[in-house]
Design a protein around this motif. Structure first.
Motif: not given
Length: 135
Positions: A79-106
């Motif tokens: 349902r994401l319309n723009q990449e900025t929406e992912a940035l606004d939710m702090g996606i970088d913090d998740y993706l570079y946390s060292g934890n498992w990240c399973f991403i649908e519709w990447a």
């Protein structure tokens, strides 16, 4: 790794995926209804998640605690319309946390995906089996 399987074999498939030691950021590709979320639920189970898992279609991300206090993040960017929406939710913090990240519709966030990631592609074969490729 390439695997053909039926849905009843999902636990075995999930164990093979984790045993293949993929990057902890995994992108899931496949048509809607092919079983991406179902596979992610099984991967969570193999990793020791005890709580109920569900698709984060509306919340964008669900967080689960696995064994050894490991965290697992499940993203659904359908349902994401723009990449900025992912940035606004702090996606970088998740993706570079060292934890498992399973991403649908990447494919909705192509410029935000870490270089170190794995990809799982799933398709349905004519006989109803699934074909999975892990890269």
């Amino acid at each position: 790794m390439e695997i053909q399987f039926v849905i009843d074999q999902l636990e075995e498939v999930a164990q093979k995926i984790i045993s293949a030691n993929p990057n902890k950021v995994i992108l899931f590709h496949g048509e809607m209804g092919v079983g991406k979320t179902t596979l992610i639920k099984q991967l969570c189970k193999v990793l020791g998640v005890k709580s109920a898992t569900s698709s984060p279609t509306f919340s964008l991300v669900n967080e689960y605690e696995a064994t050894n206090n490991q965290l697992v993040y499940h993203f659904d960017f359908y349902r994401l319309n723009q990449e900025t929406e992912a940035l606004d939710m702090g996606i970088d913090d998740y993706l570079y946390s060292g934890n498992w990240c399973f991403i649908e519709w990447a494919e909705k966030i192509p410029n935000l995906i870490p270089e170190a990631h794995s990809t799982i592609s799933i398709s349905i074969l004519d006989d109803g089996k699934r074909s999975l490729t892990l890269n």
